[in-house]
Write a protein that holds these residues in place. Structure first.
Motif, mmCIF file in Angstrom:
data_model
loop_
_atom_site.group_PDB
_atom_site.id
_atom_site.type_symbol
_atom_site.label_atom_id
_atom_site.label_comp_id
_atom_site.label_asym_id
_atom_site.label_seq_id
_atom_site.Cartn_x
_atom_site.Cartn_y
_atom_site.Cartn_z
ATOM 1 N N ALA A 1 55.845 -3.835 5.367
ATOM 2 C CA ALA A 1 55.411 -2.656 6.111
ATOM 3 C C ALA A 1 53.893 -2.588 6.025
ATOM 4 O O ALA A 1 53.267 -3.288 5.208
ATOM 5 C CB ALA A 1 56.042 -1.382 5.558
ATOM 6 N N VAL A 2 53.306 -1.756 6.849
ATOM 7 C CA VAL A 2 51.860 -1.537 6.794
ATOM 8 C C VAL A 2 51.573 -0.629 5.603
ATOM 9 O O VAL A 2 51.962 0.541 5.591
ATOM 10 C CB VAL A 2 51.349 -0.911 8.103
ATOM 11 C CG1 VAL A 2 49.845 -0.659 8.018
ATOM 12 C CG2 VAL A 2 51.661 -1.820 9.284
ATOM 13 N N LEU A 3 50.903 -1.171 4.594
ATOM 14 C CA LEU A 3 50.637 -0.443 3.355
ATOM 15 C C LEU A 3 49.136 -0.258 3.172
ATOM 16 O O LEU A 3 48.346 -1.166 3.485
ATOM 17 C CB LEU A 3 51.210 -1.188 2.151
ATOM 18 C CG LEU A 3 52.716 -1.456 2.157
ATOM 19 C CD1 LEU A 3 53.117 -2.197 0.894
ATOM 20 C CD2 LEU A 3 53.503 -0.167 2.298
ATOM 21 N N GLY B 1 44.008 -10.446 7.053
ATOM 22 C CA GLY B 1 45.160 -9.565 7.223
ATOM 23 C C GLY B 1 45.313 -9.129 8.658
ATOM 24 O O GLY B 1 44.412 -9.282 9.491
ATOM 25 N N ARG B 2 46.476 -8.564 8.950
ATOM 26 C CA ARG B 2 46.765 -7.996 10.258
ATOM 27 C C ARG B 2 47.976 -7.085 10.146
ATOM 28 O O ARG B 2 48.750 -7.152 9.187
ATOM 29 C CB ARG B 2 47.001 -9.094 11.304
ATOM 30 C CG ARG B 2 48.184 -9.994 11.001
ATOM 31 C CD ARG B 2 48.252 -11.111 12.003
ATOM 32 N NE ARG B 2 49.317 -12.050 11.711
ATOM 33 C CZ ARG B 2 49.506 -13.190 12.374
ATOM 34 N NH1 ARG B 2 48.701 -13.498 13.361
ATOM 35 N NH2 ARG B 2 50.482 -13.996 12.057
ATOM 36 N N VAL B 3 48.146 -6.248 11.172
ATOM 37 C CA VAL B 3 49.229 -5.279 11.184
ATOM 38 C C VAL B 3 50.495 -5.879 11.779
ATOM 39 O O VAL B 3 51.587 -5.711 11.242
ATOM 40 C CB VAL B 3 48.802 -4.012 11.959
ATOM 41 C CG1 VAL B 3 49.970 -3.038 12.095
ATOM 42 C CG2 VAL B 3 47.630 -3.335 11.257
ATOM 43 N N VAL C 1 38.866 -5.432 -5.116
ATOM 44 C CA VAL C 1 38.960 -4.077 -4.584
ATOM 45 C C VAL C 1 38.734 -4.123 -3.076
ATOM 46 O O VAL C 1 37.740 -4.691 -2.611
ATOM 47 C CB VAL C 1 37.933 -3.147 -5.252
ATOM 48 C CG1 VAL C 1 38.006 -1.744 -4.665
ATOM 49 C CG2 VAL C 1 38.167 -3.094 -6.756
ATOM 50 N N LEU C 2 39.652 -3.561 -2.326
ATOM 51 C CA LEU C 2 39.512 -3.479 -0.877
ATOM 52 C C LEU C 2 40.261 -2.269 -0.378
ATOM 53 O O LEU C 2 41.124 -1.713 -1.081
ATOM 54 C CB LEU C 2 40.023 -4.748 -0.192
ATOM 55 C CG LEU C 2 41.527 -4.973 -0.077
ATOM 56 C CD1 LEU C 2 41.818 -6.035 0.957
ATOM 57 C CD2 LEU C 2 42.134 -5.401 -1.400
ATOM 58 N N ALA C 3 39.921 -1.843 0.816
ATOM 59 C CA ALA C 3 40.597 -0.710 1.453
ATOM 60 C C ALA C 3 41.026 -1.164 2.843
ATOM 61 O O ALA C 3 40.206 -1.251 3.753
ATOM 62 C CB ALA C 3 39.676 0.499 1.528
ATOM 63 N N ALA C 4 42.305 -1.485 2.987
ATOM 64 C CA ALA C 4 42.815 -2.001 4.255
ATOM 65 C C ALA C 4 44.276 -1.633 4.396
ATOM 66 O O ALA C 4 45.037 -1.682 3.425
ATOM 67 C CB ALA C 4 42.644 -3.527 4.321
ATOM 68 N N TYR D 1 50.613 -8.039 7.002
ATOM 69 C CA TYR D 1 50.588 -9.474 6.739
ATOM 70 C C TYR D 1 49.264 -9.855 6.104
ATOM 71 O O TYR D 1 48.189 -9.440 6.557
ATOM 72 C CB TYR D 1 50.788 -10.267 8.032
ATOM 73 C CG TYR D 1 52.102 -9.976 8.734
ATOM 74 C CD1 TYR D 1 53.289 -10.574 8.321
ATOM 75 C CD2 TYR D 1 52.156 -9.096 9.802
ATOM 76 C CE1 TYR D 1 54.481 -10.301 8.953
ATOM 77 C CE2 TYR D 1 53.349 -8.818 10.453
ATOM 78 C CZ TYR D 1 54.516 -9.422 10.018
ATOM 79 O OH TYR D 1 55.699 -9.148 10.654
ATOM 80 N N LEU D 2 49.338 -10.662 5.052
ATOM 81 C CA LEU D 2 48.161 -11.185 4.368
ATOM 82 C C LEU D 2 48.256 -12.698 4.309
ATOM 83 O O LEU D 2 49.354 -13.256 4.199
ATOM 84 C CB LEU D 2 48.053 -10.632 2.944
ATOM 85 C CG LEU D 2 47.650 -9.162 2.775
ATOM 86 C CD1 LEU D 2 47.828 -8.757 1.316
ATOM 87 C CD2 LEU D 2 46.214 -8.951 3.215
#
Length: 558
Positions: free
Chosen positions: A356-358, A380-382, A412-415, A419-420
């Motif tokens: 899922a998109v987290l 990454g992508r949705v 550390v990231l904010a996304a 999919y990674l």
């Protein structure tokens, strides 16, 4: 005879007219019928299935177990709740009681990290600077530094002997010396070797005994080896008596960044070293005669940290196959077709599907035992059909030194992605296929447990309107109520068969809808063409045949 023939011809004309009108009205009716069929077919192709029961419209449901009761109960949502939801922002969630009645709820987001500062004080070495013998003489150091391998040893030098003038012949031994001890021109502080991960010293806190009142200006110099010194600004120390007590400025701030060092010493930013990282600090009095005599010194180190008020959820994601549609290009500027080291973009990448998109906040790749260094690009992508987006570049490593293992902190990231993929640097070799450890800041559900227990959570409806109340509406006094929230956990998910069949039908209808629309439109156009052709044929036939009455009248006249 003539009247009879005339009446017959009139009757024939009227009959022909009725036949022509009947043909015209029949064609018009057929055209209207075909238009109605086309309109009905288009509406049927675009219409949704009939409305179902509210509970049956949600494909998934899970039981809610209240572990700690309260006026408001907080349910931390697992990652599976995001996977079961069919709408952005979890708009299709519902909370129902045992009778199927809706229970009011709101979505509660995680709180921001809370910054904390802890000041650590520890003693600093304090040494008086030897007095200058001449005004143009440099300040001597009371310490000596010896470096043996990786070990640094600091040794205190013996103070130089005071030079006194020779006594004149016949002078009394009680005659006082003309040279009084000179005041120290300043002080040297030894901050010691910093420990690994320890913050740099941000200030010195000084103690003195005399004089009772003073104002003393100073200049600071920093050094790592007692040979090369660099300026680090200046300031004032003071002690003043007042009606409320003693006012004293005892702290000497130390510059903490290369930018400050460059500004103070007029050095280029790249050549300016981090001032607070120096081990030795030299304080020089502007007027040694009015300066205090220091008795002790402490170095202050500020430990800054951030506390997670709502801890992120840890998730371990196994390596998966390359998802369908992953051949989409990488969205970069400019577009990259080759990876560092000469390999093709995405070659040898590890793929991970979060389900899922987290909302991710941290990412870590725990490498297997051994010495490993893995520079990677994180993408990454949705959706699987979207191009890959560059999220970060980092280096994962594992270095073993006996029983000690060194690993980097998590990235550390904010996304918000589903999919990674980790793309390795071709110069560093292939990546081992190991699971990926991520942390995500997931939301919670806060509900008022009204109605009959047990409660359950519903999800999985693409058409349902948003069901959550605003948080301020459900819990007006959030700050005071948060500490009194009850606690609940979510059980395993179950699937509603009727909703699953309806969703499958929707998927099939969506796949066939374009073809059905084209078929209905083509049938309608064909029917309209046939009606026009039939009408035109009747018109041509009616125009080609002469009226029977005219022919009969001419024969009778002859």
């Amino acid at each position: 005879m003539v009247r009879l023939e005339g009446s017959r011809s009139a009757a024939g004309a009227m009959s022909a007219a009725r036949a022509h009108g009947a043909g015209t009205s029949g064609a018009t009716a057929l055209a209207r019928w075909l238009c109605a069929v086309v309109a009905a077919g288009v509406a049927a192709a675009q219409a949704q299935p009939a409305a179902q029961d509210a509970a049956a419209a949600f494909r998934y449901h899970a039981p809610i177990t209240i572990e700690q009761p309260g006026a408001f109960v907080r349910l931390a949502l697992p990652a599976s709740a995001y996977a079961m939801s069919r709408q952005v922002g979890l708009a299709d969630l519902r909370v129902l009681d045992a009778r199927g009645e809706r229970v009011p709820f709101a979505l509660l987001g995680p709180r921001e990290r809370e910054a904390h500062e802890t000041v650590q004080a520890r003693p600093a070495g304090l040494y008086p600077l030897p007095p200058r013998q001449r005004a143009d003489q440099d300040l001597a150091s009371p310490l000596e530094v010896q470096v043996v391998g990786e070990r640094i040893t600091v040794r205190r030098l013996a103070p130089p002997a005071e030079r006194r003038p020779a006594r004149l012949a016949g002078a009394s031994a009680a005659t006082p010396a003309t040279d009084a001890p000179r005041p120290t021109p300043g002080w040297l502080f030894d901050l010691g070797e910093p420990s690994k991960g320890e913050p740099a010293a941000s200030a010195l806190r000084l103690a003195w005994v005399e004089p009772a009142e003073f104002t003393a200006a100073y200049e600071l110099d920093l050094s790592d080896d007692l040979k090369q010194w660099r300026r680090a600004g200046g300031g004032h120390l003071l002690a003043l008596k007042s009606a409320g007590g003693l006012l004293a400025q005892r702290e000497v701030p130390l510059p903490a960044s290369p930018a400050q060092a460059a500004q103070l010493s007029s050095m280029p930013p790249r050549s300016a070293a981090p001032m607070a990282a120096a081990r030795f600090v030299r304080l020089r009095w502007a007027d040694p005669a009015g300066a205090p005599v220091l008795t002790a010194a402490e170095q202050l180190r500020v430990q800054r940290s951030a506390i997670d008020l709502d801890a992120p959820t840890a998730i371990v994601v196994p390596v998966g196959p390359e998802p369908k549609g992953s051949k989409a290009p990488i969205q970069t500027a400019p577009a990259a077709t080759t990876a560092p080291g000469g390999g093709a973009a995405g070659e040898g990448a590890l793929h991970y599907d979060l389900g899922a998109v987290l909302p991710l906040v941290e990412l870590d790749l725990p490498l297997p035992a051994g010495v490993r260094v893995a520079p990677v690009r994180v993408q990454g992508r949705v959706r699987a059909s979207e191009p890959w987006r560059e999220l970060a570049q980092t280096v994962f490593y594992r270095i073993e030194r006996g029983a000690v293992v060194d690993r980097p902190p998590p990235l550390v990231l904010a996304a918000g992605v589903r999919y990674l993929r980790l793309v390795p640097d071709a110069r560093a070799g292939a990546l081992p296929a190991v699971p990926l450890a991520v942390r995500a800041q997931l939301q919670s559900v806060v509900f008022a447990p009204q109605g009959q227990a047990p409660f359950r959570l519903l999800a999985g409806s693409a058409e349902a309107p948003a069901g959550a109340l605003p948080l301020a509406t459900l819990v007006p006094a959030l700050d005071s109520e948060r500490a009194r929230f009850g606690r609940a956990v979510l059980g395993g998910w179950s699937e509603d068969e009727a909703a699953a069949r309806a969703e499958a039908w929707q998927a099939r209808l969506a796949a066939w809808r374009p073809a059905l629309l084209w078929a209905v439109l083509l049938a309608g156009v064909g029917g309209l063409g046939f009606a026009v052709w039939r009408l035109a044929r009747k018109e041509i036939g009616a125009a080609a045949s002469p009226p029977a009455a005219s022919g009969a009248g001419g024969t009778s006249a002859g």
